[in-house]
Structures are given as C-alpha cells and as structure tokens.
Write a protein that holds these residues in place. Structure first.
Motif, PDB file in Angstrom:
ATOM      1  N   PRO A 193     -34.413 -39.892 -11.880  1.00  0.00           N
ATOM      2  CA  PRO A 193     -33.578 -41.078 -11.710  1.00  0.00           C
ATOM      3  C   PRO A 193     -33.426 -41.904 -12.973  1.00  0.00           C
ATOM      4  N   VAL A 194     -34.379 -41.834 -13.891  1.00  0.00           N
ATOM      5  CA  VAL A 194     -34.322 -42.681 -15.072  1.00  0.00           C
ATOM      6  C   VAL A 194     -34.622 -41.845 -16.298  1.00  0.00           C
ATOM      7  N   THR A 195     -34.262 -42.358 -17.445  1.00  0.00           N
ATOM      8  CA  THR A 195     -34.594 -41.721 -18.705  1.00  0.00           C
ATOM      9  C   THR A 195     -35.943 -42.243 -19.175  1.00  0.00           C
ATOM     10  N   CYS A 196     -36.887 -41.330 -19.413  1.00  0.00           N
ATOM     11  CA  CYS A 196     -38.233 -41.751 -19.826  1.00  0.00           C
ATOM     12  C   CYS A 196     -38.174 -42.448 -21.167  1.00  0.00           C
ATOM     13  N   ARG A 197     -38.849 -43.540 -21.277  1.00  0.00           N
ATOM     14  CA  ARG A 197     -38.891 -44.299 -22.522  1.00  0.00           C
ATOM     15  C   ARG A 197     -40.333 -44.390 -22.994  1.00  0.00           C
ATOM     16  N   PHE A 198     -40.581 -43.854 -24.188  1.00  0.00           N
ATOM     17  CA  PHE A 198     -41.918 -43.897 -24.759  1.00  0.00           C
ATOM     18  C   PHE A 198     -41.940 -44.940 -25.867  1.00  0.00           C
ATOM     19  N   VAL A 199     -42.797 -45.924 -25.713  1.00  0.00           N
ATOM     20  CA  VAL A 199     -42.883 -47.014 -26.681  1.00  0.00           C
ATOM     21  C   VAL A 199     -44.031 -46.732 -27.635  1.00  0.00           C
ATOM     22  N   VAL A 200     -43.752 -46.828 -28.924  1.00  0.00           N
ATOM     23  CA  VAL A 200     -44.760 -46.583 -29.950  1.00  0.00           C
ATOM     24  C   VAL A 200     -45.433 -47.903 -30.306  1.00  0.00           C
ATOM     25  N   GLU A 201     -46.754 -47.959 -30.129  1.00  0.00           N
ATOM     26  CA  GLU A 201     -47.499 -49.160 -30.519  1.00  0.00           C
ATOM     27  C   GLU A 201     -47.801 -49.074 -32.012  1.00  0.00           C
ATOM     28  N   LYS A 202     -47.466 -50.140 -32.731  1.00  0.00           N
ATOM     29  CA  LYS A 202     -47.547 -50.098 -34.187  1.00  0.00           C
ATOM     30  C   LYS A 202     -48.513 -51.134 -34.737  1.00  0.00           C
ATOM     31  N   GLY A 203     -49.046 -50.831 -35.908  1.00  0.00           N
ATOM     32  CA  GLY A 203     -49.871 -51.767 -36.654  1.00  0.00           C
ATOM     33  C   GLY A 203     -49.368 -51.845 -38.077  1.00  0.00           C
ATOM     34  N   SER A 204     -49.779 -52.859 -38.782  1.00  0.00           N
ATOM     35  CA  SER A 204     -49.301 -53.078 -40.141  1.00  0.00           C
ATOM     36  C   SER A 204     -50.171 -52.342 -41.154  1.00  0.00           C
ATOM     37  N   SER A 253     -52.379 -52.845 -53.827  1.00  0.00           N
ATOM     38  CA  SER A 253     -52.163 -52.409 -55.211  1.00  0.00           C
ATOM     39  C   SER A 253     -51.803 -50.920 -55.196  1.00  0.00           C
ATOM     40  N   PRO A 254     -50.979 -50.461 -56.157  1.00  0.00           N
ATOM     41  CA  PRO A 254     -50.463 -51.176 -57.329  1.00  0.00           C
ATOM     42  C   PRO A 254     -49.398 -52.213 -56.962  1.00  0.00           C
ATOM     43  N   GLU A 255     -49.105 -53.052 -57.912  1.00  0.00           N
ATOM     44  CA  GLU A 255     -48.217 -54.183 -57.712  1.00  0.00           C
ATOM     45  C   GLU A 255     -46.819 -53.751 -57.259  1.00  0.00           C
ATOM     46  N   ASN A 256     -46.318 -52.643 -57.817  1.00  0.00           N
ATOM     47  CA  ASN A 256     -44.943 -52.248 -57.520  1.00  0.00           C
ATOM     48  C   ASN A 256     -44.761 -51.722 -56.086  1.00  0.00           C
ATOM     49  N   LEU A 257     -45.880 -51.465 -55.373  1.00  0.00           N
ATOM     50  CA  LEU A 257     -45.784 -50.989 -53.994  1.00  0.00           C
ATOM     51  C   LEU A 257     -46.181 -52.040 -52.974  1.00  0.00           C
ATOM     52  N   ARG A 258     -46.485 -53.235 -53.436  1.00  0.00           N
ATOM     53  CA  ARG A 258     -46.969 -54.270 -52.510  1.00  0.00           C
ATOM     54  C   ARG A 258     -45.935 -54.523 -51.419  1.00  0.00           C
ATOM     55  N   GLY A 259     -46.445 -54.621 -50.174  1.00  0.00           N
ATOM     56  CA  GLY A 259     -45.575 -54.848 -49.031  1.00  0.00           C
ATOM     57  C   GLY A 259     -46.185 -54.272 -47.771  1.00  0.00           C
ATOM     58  N   SER A 260     -45.545 -54.513 -46.625  1.00  0.00           N
ATOM     59  CA  SER A 260     -46.070 -54.062 -45.335  1.00  0.00           C
ATOM     60  C   SER A 260     -45.177 -52.983 -44.745  1.00  0.00           C
ATOM     61  N   HIS A 261     -45.816 -52.037 -44.051  1.00  0.00           N
ATOM     62  CA  HIS A 261     -45.120 -50.930 -43.413  1.00  0.00           C
ATOM     63  C   HIS A 261     -45.735 -50.696 -42.035  1.00  0.00           C
TER      64      HIS A 261
END
Length: 628
Positions: free
Chosen positions: A23-34, A39-47
C-alpha cells in the motif's frame, strides 16, 4: 523445510512482507552525525556521516582523532597485521573504502587494529545509506556483537579529499584531524523523552531474538526508574503482517494469521507442519500489548517490563512452555486484571478488525522524519531511530541524550555512563592533592569542572583554576585553604568560623590570608611606646616591661612608680590585720549586747500576763473567764 502442501515457508514469508509494503512506498531514513575537519586548514568544515546500525555510536558525545588510511588492505576485509598508530596523541580514526565485504567486518577489523572509530568512504557519489549488520540480511556473524566502536559512511567526494590530505601528510604535510560530533544526533524537544521498542514475543528467531530478550532483561531496571520518575514515556510495539487476499484460505494463512488473515507472523520454525504456529506468536504479541495498555490505565506502565521478562523465563518457546495458560499465570502473579486484558485482546477468530493490532500496522508506516519499521528489534527515541547495538549502556546513553541539557535524571549520571575523563590529570580541573579532592565530575556528556561539596563543606569557584571552601565548618577541612602555622606550642590560623568565606590573618600577623607573617610590634613601634618601657617580641604577640622600680599597666600602656622594699608591705599587712580584728571583735560584742537587751524586754512583757518563778498562782484578772 518446505511445507507439506502449498508454498514453501520462505516464499510465503516473502509474500507477507510484500503485502505490507504494497500500500505504501517504504521510506528509509538515514540518521546522520557531523564529521568536522579540524586540520588541515583548507579542509575545515562539517560533513554528514550516516551512523552505522552496529557498534556503539557516541550519542551526546564527541571524538577527536587523527585520520589513518592504510597503505594496504584499504577495503578492510582482512585482518590487519599491525596496530595503527596515530601521528600524535589523538586516537586513530581509520579511513576505509566501501566494497568487497560487509560493513560490520570492516569495523571489526579496524577495532582489532586499535582504531577508536571507522569512517567508510562510499564508492560512488550518491545519497548516504545506513550500514546494516550481516545478520539483518540473513547471516549470522559472531563478531557483530563484539563491535564497540562507532562507525559511519561518508560521501565519496569528502572521502576522496581526506585520502588526498593523508597522502600529503605522509610527504610532509600537516596531520589530518577530524571530530565526530554526535551531541545533537538525538533531538531533545522537552524535559521528557518518549521512546518505543519494536519487538517480538518469539524467542526462536536466532541472534536477533536473543539480543532483544537480553536487552529487555538488562535494561528493565533503568526503564522502570525513568518511568516511575515521570522522566520518560515508553511504548512497546509489535510488527504484524497481513495475508494477501488470494491466499486467505490457504493452510499457510490459517496457521500464521488471525482475524481472517488481517494480522500475521512468520512460523517460528518456518515449518507449517510442526511446532508452534505464527498465529500463536500474533496472539501473544497482542497479549503483551494489552498488558501495557491495562498497566498504563492502572498507572503502572512499568509492569510491562516485569511481564515480558517473567514470560521469557517461565514460558519459553525453546522449552516448549509457550502457551496461553502460562501467560495467564504470569498475568496473575503480577496482580494484573486478567479480565481487562482479555477484553482488550478481543476475539482472534472474528472476521473483523482488531483495534490494537490495527494501530500497530498503522504505526509501522513512517511519518515525518521517521522511516518505516521493517526489521526487529527497532528502537525509536524521540521519533528518531536508534543506531547501534541494543546494549543496556549504549541505549541508556542515547535515551539520556534525548533530555535537554541539565534536565537529565540521576540515572543518566551513574558510573556506567561516566566518560572517565577525570582519571587523567583530573580532566584539567582544579584539584587539591593534599585532600585528594577534585572539581572534575564525569557525566555521560563528558566531564564538567564543578567545585565539589566534601563532608558538608561546600567549595566555590570557577572549577577550573580555583575552588575555595565556604560556609560553616570550612576551617575543619584543610583549614579552609587558609594559612596556619604552629610554633612553640601555639597555633594561629587565618581561617575563622565567624567568616563564611575568605581568609584573614589573625591579630599579630600580616598578609593576604594565604600567607601570614608575624608582626614585630617592638620594631615597628606598635607597642610599648611609654617612657621607661622596654619591648620583647614573641610569636604572635609581644611582652612589655618597665625599667627600674616601675610597674607596667598594659591597658593604658603606662609605667607607674613602684618600690622593691618589703617593709611597707609588712606595715600594710599588719594594718589590714588590725582593722580586720577590730571589726570581728566589734561584731561579736554588738551581737552579745543586742541579744541581752532583747531577752530582758521579752521577760518584762511576759511577766504582765502569767506568774513567773515565786509569784502567786492567782490568775490575772484579764485571764479569768467572764460571767453573766
């Protein structure tokens, strides 16, 4: 084994699953963390990193580590020969490639090689998926339950950048340091955590069943404390399927379903010809749902944990005791109203909807940010699916992460969840090595620096650099942190019970209270300033005396004339003796004369009323009886 007639058990189970999904389309939710690059400085950031469905995720915690990408065996499908070493004091976060073997096996080999966490790089640029366990795919692997480190799947471009940075590090570049931050992976909308466990009454489904049974038994104490205190709202759920209409009259449907095929469960032995049937499981699932409903109505919702635990001990399917009679005995032993539970369960033979089981089927479908519930066991906390082992401590940490900061109950701060950050250098907090006390306190979120209370003496300060004793009784504990010293049998202290905080040097000393120095009253001209005075300094004070035949009056700081001859003293003593003797003699004479005078007066008065001595016995006229 195949059934005697009709579809094989495995094929029919597939149809049951398909029927639910139809009856429905299964929906799988991905739980994420940061995953943040420091370092190094040029890669600083969150994913984003998709939290794995095995191991122990660091809910409400962080982990800073150095990325290590192996020179050989980058897929992590074989045991590593040597343990990985970090280029610094940071723990190792192992970077591996996706493919060739199960995700869980990569994490296991990484853990054996000393990694504190594992990041697996996707092999193509696509949306993240949840890394599941082999057992969930129909395989049994003993190592899965032994994985205790967190792991996550990261996106292909991000992983490629990390690999490049590690290669540059080996050729002289800077260290690649990342931070796994999952403090906000679990939402905490209010002061109460709502969580639900999707489980099963069947105990013959292998590793999964053993896992959920052990979890209920081990987590029961925590769950009941949280529920009794009103900190949490727990709801059990049970997955059900329904039979396709084309197979309603088949033996498979009749043995696995109730209410004319509406609610089904797989045959425990996957053999329709022997043992327990799927409908036995459905009915017991229904009973356990009603146990919770009725217990909740009687304001004892935590009794569900007792019922399920007792049922698995007394009515085990493995021991052939899985029956309605055994279940009813457990209900009776717990003082639950059996009639209300039967009323809640309804009639499983009716060709009609069962409200309790219908609600379960509706709840299986995901809503909002929550995905569909498709496998057992599944734990949802604040409507977010828990990832990782169904382990008592790990789940408690995740539940506690669902509370707002500082609102978590005491059970969240027990020794099982301590981070042990205080074991090394007191976590960088203030400490007193003499008294062996520290401002460091472990919590499930990490250490905090908070001035302690020791033996009813409260310490106040920032907890990082300073803590000082305040309030009554503080001087009994390390002298309140104030100066104290003993010399020549005399002890002086800068701590006073009359002052609730701070240190003040006592009279005769100067300083800030932490250090006090004796004041030389004689040298500083503070004491013995009178003429003919001589001064001698001592510990904490001074002594004054007068030169020559003079006496020192301390209160007036003055010398008065005096003599050393003893003759005047003798005259004074003689004079005092004479005066005293005269006084005593006068008192005796006075007392004797007064008594003689009074005796004579009394005799005179009495002689007027009665004969005395040789006087006649005639009655005095005044004493005669009157006549008429």
């Amino acid at each position: 084994m195949a059934s005697q007639r009709g579809l094989p058990a495995a094929a029919f189970l597939f149809l049951l699953l398909a029927a639910v999904a139809a009856p429905v389309t299964c929906r799988f939710v991905v739980e994420k963390g940061s995953v943040s690059v420091l370092s190094p400085e040029n890669l600083r950031g969150s994913h984003n990193g998709a939290i794995a469905n095995f191991g122990v995720p660091n809910y409400a915690a962080t982990l800073v580590g150095s990325i290590v990408y192996p020179d050989k065996g980058t897929d992590g499908c074989n045991s590593f020969k040597d343990r990985f070493k970090s280029p610094s004091s940071h723990p190792v976060i192992l970077l591996l490639d996706r493919g060739e073997c199960y995700f869980a096996k990569k994490a296991w080999y990484g853990q054996e090689a000393g990694a504190a966490a594992v990041l697996i790089v996707d092999n193509k640029d696509e949306p993240l998926i949840t890394m599941d366990t082999p057992e969930a795919s129909g395989y049994t692997e003993d190592y899965v339950t032994k994985i205790t480190i967190p792991s996550a799947l990261i996106e292909y471009p991000f992983g490629k950048a990390l690999k490049k940075a590690v290669a540059e590090e080996k050729s002289g570049g800077g260290e690649v340091v990342v931070k796994l931050d999952w403090t906000e992976s679990m939402p905490h909308p209010d002061d109460r955590v709502e969580y639900e466990l999707w489980t099963n009454s069947n105990d013959e489904c292998g590793l999964r069943c053993d896992e959920q049974i052990n979890f209920v038994k081990n987590f029961k104490g925590h769950a009941q404390l949280l529920e009794r205190g009103g900190y949490t709202l727990f709801t059990p759920h049970y997955i059900t399927w329904y039979c396709p209409s084309a197979y309603l009259l088949s033996r498979q449907c009749k043995s696995q379903c109730i209410n004319n095929g509406r609610y089904c469960a797989p045959d425990p032995e996957k053999d329709f010809g022997s043992g327990y049937e799927g409908k036995d499981v459905v009915i017991e699932n229904l009973r356990q749902l009603c146990v919770h409903r009725v217990a909740n109505e009687t304001r004892r919702p935590w009794v569900w944990w007792d019922f399920v635990t007792d049922f698995h001990l007394r009515c085990s399917m493995k021991q052939g005791k899985y029956s309605m009679k055994c279940a009813e005995e457990v209900v009776l032993s717990l003082g639950l109203p059996g009639d209300k539970i039967k009323e809640c369960m309804g009639d499983p033979t009716r060709d009609a909807e069962n409200p309790v089981l219908k609600n379960e089927q509706d709840r299986q479908v995901g809503n909002g940010s929550r995905g569909d519930v498709t496998i057992l066991p599944t734990l949802l906390i604040n409507d977010v699916q828990y990832r990782g082992q169904l382990d008592r401590t790990a789940v408690l940490q995740a539940v506690c992460a669902g509370f707002k900061e500082t609102t978590e109950p005491h059970v969240c701060l027990n020794s099982d969840l301590e981070t042990n950050e205080c074991l090394e250098n007191h976590g960088g907090c203030w400490h007193d090595s003499n008294l062996n006390i520290s401002a460091c306190k472990d919590t499930f979120r990490g250490r905090v620096c908070q001035c302690p209370t020791v033996n009813d003496v409260h310490y106040s300060g920032d907890g990082y650099t300073s803590c000082r004793a305040v309030g009554p009784g503080r001087c009994a504990l390390n002298n309140g942190g104030c100066w104290s010293e003993t010399r020549d049998g005399k002890t002086f202290s800068a701590c006073s019970e009359n002052e609730l905080k701070g240190c003040r040097c006592p009279s005769g000393f100067s300083g800030d209270g932490k250090q006090c120095t004796d004041i030389n009253e004689c040298k500083d001209g503070i004491a013995c300033q009178c003429d003919r005075c001589s001064c001698k300094n001592n510990w904490g004070g001074f002594d004054c005396s007068c030169r020559g035949n003079y006496l020192y009056l301390k209160g007036e700081d003055k010398c008065i004339a005096g003599t050393t001859s003893k003759f005047p003293l003798y005259l004074m003593v003689l004079f005092v003796f004479c005066v005293g003797g005269t006084g005593v003699a006068g008192y005796i004479f006075y007392k004797y004369r007064l008594r003689s005078y009074m005796d004579s007066e009394i005799m005179a008065i009495m002689s007027q009323y009665m004969p005395i001595d040789n006087q006649s016995n005639e009655v005095h006229p005044l004493m005669r009886e009157s006549t008429v």
